[in-house]
Design an enzyme around this catalytic site. Sequence first.
Site, PDB file in Angstrom:
ATOM      1  N   TYR A 158       0.845  -1.205   0.000  1.00 28.92           N
ATOM      2  CA  TYR A 158       0.000   0.000   0.000  1.00 28.92           C
ATOM      3  C   TYR A 158       0.880   1.256   0.000  1.00 28.92           C
ATOM      4  CZ  TYR A 158      -3.671   3.301   1.507  1.00 28.92           C
ATOM      5  OH  TYR A 158      -4.551   4.363   1.603  1.00 28.92           O
ATOM      6  N   LYS A 162       1.115   4.040  -3.021  1.00 29.36           N
ATOM      7  CA  LYS A 162       0.704   5.447  -2.861  1.00 29.36           C
ATOM      8  C   LYS A 162       1.857   6.388  -3.231  1.00 29.36           C
ATOM      9  CE  LYS A 162      -3.628   5.037  -1.683  1.00 29.36           C
ATOM     10  NZ  LYS A 162      -4.710   5.558  -2.532  1.00 29.36           N
TER      11      LYS A 162
HETATM   12  P1  NDP Z   1     -13.518   3.074   1.493  1.00 28.90           P
HETATM   13  O1  NDP Z   1     -13.137   1.645   1.623  1.00 28.90           O
HETATM   14  O2  NDP Z   1     -14.420   3.685   2.465  1.00 28.90           O
HETATM   15  O3  NDP Z   1     -14.096   3.346   0.007  1.00 28.90           O
HETATM   16  C1  NDP Z   1     -13.372   2.898  -1.108  1.00 28.90           C
HETATM   17  C2  NDP Z   1     -14.105   3.250  -2.370  1.00 28.90           C
HETATM   18  O4  NDP Z   1     -13.349   2.732  -3.486  1.00 28.90           O
HETATM   19  C3  NDP Z   1     -15.474   2.644  -2.444  1.00 28.90           C
HETATM   20  O5  NDP Z   1     -16.362   3.551  -3.057  1.00 28.90           O
HETATM   21  C4  NDP Z   1     -15.277   1.425  -3.343  1.00 28.90           C
HETATM   22  O6  NDP Z   1     -16.448   1.155  -4.085  1.00 28.90           O
HETATM   23  C5  NDP Z   1     -14.206   1.930  -4.293  1.00 28.90           C
HETATM   24  N1  NDP Z   1     -13.450   0.854  -4.936  1.00 28.90           N
HETATM   25  C6  NDP Z   1     -12.655  -0.070  -4.369  1.00 28.90           C
HETATM   26  N2  NDP Z   1     -12.171  -0.894  -5.309  1.00 28.90           N
HETATM   27  C7  NDP Z   1     -12.657  -0.463  -6.503  1.00 28.90           C
HETATM   28  C8  NDP Z   1     -12.521  -0.881  -7.849  1.00 28.90           C
HETATM   29  N3  NDP Z   1     -11.748  -1.933  -8.175  1.00 28.90           N
HETATM   30  N4  NDP Z   1     -13.169  -0.198  -8.817  1.00 28.90           N
HETATM   31  C9  NDP Z   1     -13.938   0.858  -8.506  1.00 28.90           C
HETATM   32  N5  NDP Z   1     -14.128   1.321  -7.262  1.00 28.90           N
HETATM   33  C10 NDP Z   1     -13.492   0.651  -6.272  1.00 28.90           C
HETATM   34  O7  NDP Z   1     -12.139   3.869   1.434  1.00 28.90           O
HETATM   35  P2  NDP Z   1     -11.773   5.370   1.863  1.00 28.90           P
HETATM   36  O8  NDP Z   1     -12.905   6.279   1.552  1.00 28.90           O
HETATM   37  O9  NDP Z   1     -11.208   5.331   3.206  1.00 28.90           O
HETATM   38  O10 NDP Z   1     -10.563   5.619   0.849  1.00 28.90           O
HETATM   39  C11 NDP Z   1     -10.700   6.358  -0.365  1.00 28.90           C
HETATM   40  C12 NDP Z   1      -9.303   6.660  -0.886  1.00 28.90           C
HETATM   41  O11 NDP Z   1      -8.607   7.421   0.088  1.00 28.90           O
HETATM   42  C13 NDP Z   1      -8.461   5.412  -1.166  1.00 28.90           C
HETATM   43  O12 NDP Z   1      -7.684   5.616  -2.330  1.00 28.90           O
HETATM   44  C14 NDP Z   1      -7.583   5.324   0.069  1.00 28.90           C
HETATM   45  O13 NDP Z   1      -6.370   4.634  -0.198  1.00 28.90           O
HETATM   46  C15 NDP Z   1      -7.359   6.791   0.376  1.00 28.90           C
HETATM   47  N6  NDP Z   1      -6.971   7.074   1.752  1.00 28.90           N
HETATM   48  C16 NDP Z   1      -7.789   6.741   2.797  1.00 28.90           C
HETATM   49  C17 NDP Z   1      -7.399   7.043   4.106  1.00 28.90           C
HETATM   50  C18 NDP Z   1      -8.248   6.711   5.293  1.00 28.90           C
HETATM   51  O14 NDP Z   1      -7.753   6.866   6.435  1.00 28.90           O
HETATM   52  N7  NDP Z   1      -9.498   6.289   5.139  1.00 28.90           N
HETATM   53  C19 NDP Z   1      -6.123   7.696   4.373  1.00 28.90           C
HETATM   54  C20 NDP Z   1      -5.350   8.009   3.189  1.00 28.90           C
HETATM   55  C21 NDP Z   1      -5.773   7.700   1.935  1.00 28.90           C
HETATM   56  P3  NDP Z   1     -17.193  -0.257  -4.162  1.00 28.90           P
HETATM   57  O15 NDP Z   1     -16.615  -1.135  -3.076  1.00 28.90           O
HETATM   58  O16 NDP Z   1     -18.633   0.100  -3.933  1.00 28.90           O
HETATM   59  O17 NDP Z   1     -16.902  -0.719  -5.550  1.00 28.90           O
END
Ligand code: NDP
Length: 252
Positions: A158, A162
């Site tokens: 991861y 990133k």
């Molecule tokens: P969530 O797990 O809450 O949401 C992830 C989202 O990504 C969902 O909408 C999911 O949709 C979608 N997703 C996952 N895999 C796929 C795929 N193959 N194709 C299309 N959509 C996909 O994550 P967060 O909101 O926490 O994270 C969002 C972003 O922020 C990520 O890139 C994460 O790495 C980054 N981030 C998060 C942090 C945190 O503390 N939460 C910190 C730093 C960065 P669905 O499953 O419905 O397809």
Amino acid sequence: MSFSLEGKVALVTGASKGIGQAIARALADAGALVACTARSRSSLDETLRLISDEGGIAIPVEWDVRDPHAAQPAVDLVERELGPLALAVNNAGIGAGTPALDITPDQWRSVYETNVDGLFWSCQAEGRAMIANGGGAIVNIASISGSIANRNLTQAQYNSGKAAVIHLTKSLAVEWAPVGIRVNSVSPGYTRTPMNERPEVADLVAEFADTTPLGRLAEPGEIAGPVTFLLSPAASYITGADLLVDGGYCCW
Ligand code: NDP
């Protein structure tokens, strides 16, 4: 100078929950017409209802970013339904949590497939559309983990992925500056989303708050504001930047 996105067509990948959902709501609130994407159309119902209740305009798009052949048809669909694409946020991502010595080839590949490869295919299709449309702006969601190795988390795939997002963003910013596309990344710190309810990190959430200078996790809406700014005309001279939105975490 304007912070408005009035009438602009935008897309947000991974808009079904968490940070992506908050970003889709913020863009709609700023006046954009928003295509919300996720792996299944039905998972977008809540986001669409929230945006509609708030007076915004949004459509659902089913799109698995891991499929390199899905990006162009998805962008084409957005343009058919809403008009020329101007703004994009590549937010879809998954977490990881395996000690480096135990990571299997499948575990390594699955994180890169979504967080790095999928983000690149998304940028490529968006870039093609934006070049045809005379320019645009893209924000990629990276992470503090692209700049630091998080304490007490074993997630080498991861973290390295990133870091790749941050440098891919800079590479595209330079390549596409002459055609009028700005490309920036936002690196959230620990944020209160379903990703932080995974069993392997649930016990660490209190520690995340304690080790953040602001003393708490971010709410998803606190990531959405900086993203909206970077997409707006107010950020017209910013490209290739990585904006840390981390409550000061990376300061110590
Ligand atoms: P969530 O797990 O809450 O949401 C992830 C989202 O990504 C969902 O909408 C999911 O949709 C979608 N997703 C996952 N895999 C796929 C795929 N193959 N194709 C299309 N959509 C996909 O994550 P967060 O909101 O926490 O994270 C969002 C972003 O922020 C990520 O890139 C994460 O790495 C980054 N981030 C998060 C942090 C945190 O503390 N939460 C910190 C730093 C960065 P669905 O499953 O419905 O397809």
